[in-house]
Design a protein around this motif. Structure first.
Motif, PDB file in Angstrom:
ATOM      1  N   VAL A 232       0.991  -1.038   0.125  1.00 35.67           N
ATOM      2  CA  VAL A 232      -0.109  -0.019   0.044  1.00 35.67           C
ATOM      3  C   VAL A 232       0.930   1.186   0.092  1.00 35.67           C
ATOM      4  O   VAL A 232       1.860   1.213   0.746  1.00 35.67           O
ATOM      5  CB  VAL A 232      -0.979   0.047   1.222  1.00 35.67           C
ATOM      6  N   LEU A 233       0.640   2.364  -0.853  1.00 38.74           N
ATOM      7  CA  LEU A 233       1.208   3.407  -0.661  1.00 38.74           C
ATOM      8  C   LEU A 233       0.217   4.543  -0.078  1.00 38.74           C
ATOM      9  O   LEU A 233      -0.913   4.410   0.202  1.00 38.74           O
ATOM     10  CB  LEU A 233       1.319   4.002  -2.082  1.00 38.74           C
ATOM     11  N   LYS A 245     -14.556   5.032  -1.091  1.00 42.09           N
ATOM     12  CA  LYS A 245     -13.526   4.150  -1.586  1.00 42.09           C
ATOM     13  C   LYS A 245     -13.703   3.694  -2.959  1.00 42.09           C
ATOM     14  O   LYS A 245     -14.740   3.433  -3.475  1.00 42.09           O
ATOM     15  CB  LYS A 245     -13.573   2.907  -0.602  1.00 42.09           C
ATOM     16  N   VAL A 246     -12.764   4.118  -3.806  1.00 36.72           N
ATOM     17  CA  VAL A 246     -12.809   3.933  -5.002  1.00 36.72           C
ATOM     18  C   VAL A 246     -11.863   3.082  -5.777  1.00 36.72           C
ATOM     19  O   VAL A 246     -10.539   3.086  -5.475  1.00 36.72           O
ATOM     20  CB  VAL A 246     -12.572   5.491  -5.957  1.00 36.72           C
ATOM     21  N   TYR A 247     -12.198   2.016  -6.478  1.00 37.31           N
ATOM     22  CA  TYR A 247     -11.272   1.242  -7.383  1.00 37.31           C
ATOM     23  C   TYR A 247     -11.764   0.753  -8.497  1.00 37.31           C
ATOM     24  O   TYR A 247     -12.988   0.815  -9.038  1.00 37.31           O
ATOM     25  CB  TYR A 247     -11.212  -0.012  -6.270  1.00 37.31           C
ATOM     26  N   VAL A 267      -7.003   0.600  -5.974  1.00 34.32           N
ATOM     27  CA  VAL A 267      -7.849   1.141  -4.843  1.00 34.32           C
ATOM     28  C   VAL A 267      -7.464   2.546  -4.380  1.00 34.32           C
ATOM     29  O   VAL A 267      -6.247   2.366  -3.743  1.00 34.32           O
ATOM     30  CB  VAL A 267      -7.952   0.050  -3.791  1.00 34.32           C
ATOM     31  N   VAL A 268      -8.347   3.336  -4.300  1.00 36.78           N
ATOM     32  CA  VAL A 268      -7.841   4.672  -3.738  1.00 36.78           C
ATOM     33  C   VAL A 268      -8.601   5.138  -2.698  1.00 36.78           C
ATOM     34  O   VAL A 268     -10.092   5.293  -3.058  1.00 36.78           O
ATOM     35  CB  VAL A 268      -7.533   5.663  -4.866  1.00 36.78           C
ATOM     36  N   GLU A 269      -8.465   5.684  -1.706  1.00 40.89           N
ATOM     37  CA  GLU A 269      -9.250   6.391  -0.692  1.00 40.89           C
ATOM     38  C   GLU A 269      -8.611   7.305   0.418  1.00 40.89           C
ATOM     39  O   GLU A 269      -7.306   7.017   0.488  1.00 40.89           O
ATOM     40  CB  GLU A 269      -9.922   5.325   0.119  1.00 40.89           C
ATOM     41  N   SER A 270      -9.125   8.297   0.673  1.00 41.36           N
ATOM     42  CA  SER A 270      -8.718   8.992   1.744  1.00 41.36           C
ATOM     43  C   SER A 270      -8.875   8.542   3.213  1.00 41.36           C
ATOM     44  O   SER A 270      -9.771   7.706   3.253  1.00 41.36           O
ATOM     45  CB  SER A 270      -9.470  10.716   1.628  1.00 41.36           C
ATOM     46  N   THR A 271      -8.113   9.032   3.961  1.00 43.65           N
ATOM     47  CA  THR A 271      -8.208   8.782   5.376  1.00 43.65           C
ATOM     48  C   THR A 271      -8.491   9.872   6.169  1.00 43.65           C
ATOM     49  O   THR A 271      -8.456  10.987   5.761  1.00 43.65           O
ATOM     50  CB  THR A 271      -7.012   8.191   5.906  1.00 43.65           C
ATOM     51  N   ALA A 272      -9.233   9.621   7.481  1.00 39.60           N
ATOM     52  CA  ALA A 272      -9.398  10.855   8.342  1.00 39.60           C
ATOM     53  C   ALA A 272      -8.107  11.864   8.672  1.00 39.60           C
ATOM     54  O   ALA A 272      -8.234  12.797   8.880  1.00 39.60           O
ATOM     55  CB  ALA A 272      -9.771  10.273   9.846  1.00 39.60           C
ATOM     56  N   GLY A 279      -3.751   1.237  -3.006  1.00 43.63           N
ATOM     57  CA  GLY A 279      -3.500  -0.262  -3.306  1.00 43.63           C
ATOM     58  C   GLY A 279      -3.865  -0.598  -4.841  1.00 43.63           C
ATOM     59  O   GLY A 279      -4.182   0.434  -5.655  1.00 43.63           O
ATOM     60  N   SER A 280      -3.882  -1.867  -4.988  1.00 42.42           N
ATOM     61  CA  SER A 280      -3.655  -2.768  -4.089  1.00 42.42           C
ATOM     62  C   SER A 280      -2.865  -3.977  -5.001  1.00 42.42           C
ATOM     63  O   SER A 280      -3.039  -4.101  -6.298  1.00 42.42           O
ATOM     64  CB  SER A 280      -5.071  -3.628  -3.458  1.00 42.42           C
TER      65      SER A 280
END
Length: 392
Positions: A232-233, A245-247, A267-272, A279-280
Motif C-alpha cells: 500500500v502507498l 473508496k474508489v477502485y 484502490v484509492v481512498e482518503s483517510t481521516a 493499493g492494491s
C-alpha cells in the motif's frame, strides 16, 4: 500452569474480535501473541469493510453479517471505552467501482446484477453521476457501480479497541509469547506449551493470520493457509479530494484469483488523517518482506488512471504485509474434528478487518451450541474444497 476456558492464539483483529465475543459470553479468555497486538496483518491493511468485491456465496454472507456488527461496534466501543480512547475512524463512506473500458463495464454491471439478486445494494451510475460522487475522477468512465454498504475503519485502533473491551470483560492478553506445541490428553487438545510456560484451556482458537499454518502444525494438524503479499502507498496529507473508496473493476478479479504471480489493481481512498491510501497488490512469495519499485510503480500508475491529479501528489511512504490466503478463497472458521479442542478463525486474506466481527459471532455461537446467524458449514475445515489440502 495458567488456566483459561479459551486460549486465542493471535492478537490481530480476528483474534481480538473472537476474544471480546467470548469474554462477553462469560468465557475466561487468554490471548497469546508472539509479537505485539495488531503487529501483523491487521496493521498493514487499509481498514476495508466491503461487500462490493464479493459475489453471491458464503463470503458475501459473512461480509453482510459483519457489516451489521461493525455498525453496532462503531457505537458500542467508543461508548464503552470513553473519549480518551483513540477514534476508530469508522466511516460508512460507500464504495465506487469504476470501469474505464467497455469490456470492463460489461463485466462489472453483470457482477453487480448477481449481487443485487441476493440483496446487495449495488447501484449502477452513469459517468455524470460518478463525477458527482467523485469530482476529480477520470472522465473516461465506461461504467460504474456505487455500493453504499462499503465502509472503512482504522485497523490498528479497531484491534486495540476490541482487545481493550475484551480486557474489561476479564480477558488476559499476553504479548511476546510463542506457541511451541499442544498439550493433548486422551486425544483432546487441552492447552498449549509456550515460551512463557503452559496454558491450559478447554478450547484453543488459532487466529494467527498468515502464520496460522505454522501454529496449527505445531499443534499437530495441517492447515492450508499461505502468506499472500500486499503493498500500500501513502501520500502526503492534503485537503480531502476523494470522498469514497474508489477502485477499478479489475480489483474483484484480483481478489478472486489464486495465481501466485504479482497482480495489481487500483484502490484509492482518503483517510481521516488527510492522506490517500493507494493499493492494491497481491503476490504469493512466502514471507519475503521486500517492497519492490516495480510494484510501487504499478500501483501509482493505475491510481493515476482513476485520479489524474495524483500525478502531482508526493508519496510519503509505502508499507506491506502478508494476508492469510486459502486456496478456495474462504476463511476457515470453527472446530477441527481432527483434534477436539482445536478451533480455527483464519484465512480471511485481505478481508479480515471487514469479516472479523462475523467470524467472532460464528465462533461464539458454535462454542456455546447456539444457532449461528448464518450457516457455519461453508467455513468448516472439513469442507470438500479443502479436503486435499488438509489431508496433505
Amino acid at each position: 500452569m495458567q488456566s483459561s476456558d479459551v486460549v486465542v492464539v493471535g492478537a490481530g483483529i480476528v483474534g481480538a474480535a473472537v476474544a471480546r465475543r467470548l469474554a462477553l459470553g462469560g468465557f475466561r479468555v487468554t490471548v497469546l501473541d508472539r509479537g505485539a497486538s495488531a503487529g501483523g496483518t491487521s496493521s498493514s491493511g487499509e481498514g476495508n469493510i466491503l461487500v462490493s468485491d464479493k459475489g453471491p456465496g458464503a463470503e458475501l454472507d459473512l461480509a453482510v453479517m459483519s457489516g451489521r456488527h461493525w455498525t453496532a461496534l462503531a457505537e458500542e466501543l467508543p461508548a464503552e471505552l470513553g473519549s480518551g480512547f483513540p477514534d476508530l475512524e469508522f466511516e460508512a463512506k460507500g464504495g465506487l467501482v469504476v470501469a474505464t473500458t467497455a469490456a470492463g463495464a460489461k463485466a462489472l454491471l453483470a457482477f453487480a446484477a448477481t449481487q443485487r439478486s441476493v440483496g446487495v445494494d449495488a447501484r449502477p451510475v452513469t459517468a455524470v453521476e460518478a463525477a458527482e460522487l467523485e469530482p476529480d475522477l477520470t472522465p473516461h468512465v465506461a461504467g460504474a457501480v456505487f455500493y453504499p454498504g462499503d465502509a472503512q475503519v482504522q485497523p490498528t485502533v479497531a484491534t486495540e479497541a476490541l482487545l481493550a473491551s475484551a480486557r474489561r470483560h476479564g480477558a488476559r492478553v499476553r504479548q511476546g509469547v510463542t506457541v511451541l506445541g499442544g498439550i493433548v490428553s486422551q486425544g483432546r487438545l487441552v492447552g498449549v506449551e509456550t515460551t512463557a510456560g503452559r496454558f491450559s484451556a478447554e478450547h484453543t482458537v488459532v487466529a494467527a493470520g498468515p502464520w496460522s499454518a505454522e501454529v496449527a502444525g505445531r499443534l499437530g494438524v495441517r492447515l492450508p493457509v499461505l502468506p499472500r503479499r500486499g503493498t500500500v502507498l501513502v501520500t502526503a496529507r492534503m485537503p480531502r479530494r476523494i470522498r469514497h473508496k474508489v477502485y477499478d473493476a479489475d480489483y474483484v478479479g484480483a481478489v478472486e484469483s489464486g495465481d501466485a504471480a504479482l497482480q495489481t489493481s487500483s484502490v484509492v481512498e482518503s483517510t481521516a488523517a488527510g492522506t490517500v491510501l493507494i493499493g492494491s497488490s497481491r503476490e504469493r512469495r512466502g514471507f519475503d518482506e521486500r517492497i519492490e519499485a516495480a510494484v510501487v510503480g504499478e500501483l501509482a500508475g493505475k491510481a493515476m488512471v482513476l485520479f489524474p491529479f495524483l500525478a502531482d501528489v508526493p508519496v510519503m511512504r509505502a508499507y506491506g504485509g502478508f494476508r492469510p490466503f486459502v486456496p478456495d478463497h474462504l476463511p476457515v472458521i470453527g472446530p477441527d474434528p481432527r483434534l477436539p479442542g482445536l478451533w480455527h478463525a483464519t484465512g480471511h486474506e485481505g478481508a479480515g478487518i471487514g469479516l472479523a466481527p462475523g467470524t467472532a459471532e460464528l465462533i461464539g455461537a458454535l462454542m456455546t451450541g447456539a444457532e449461528p446467524e448464518i450457516p457455519a458449514g461453508p467455513y468448516a475445515v472439513t469442507r470438500s474444497s479443502l479436503k486435499e489440502e488438509t489431508n496433505g
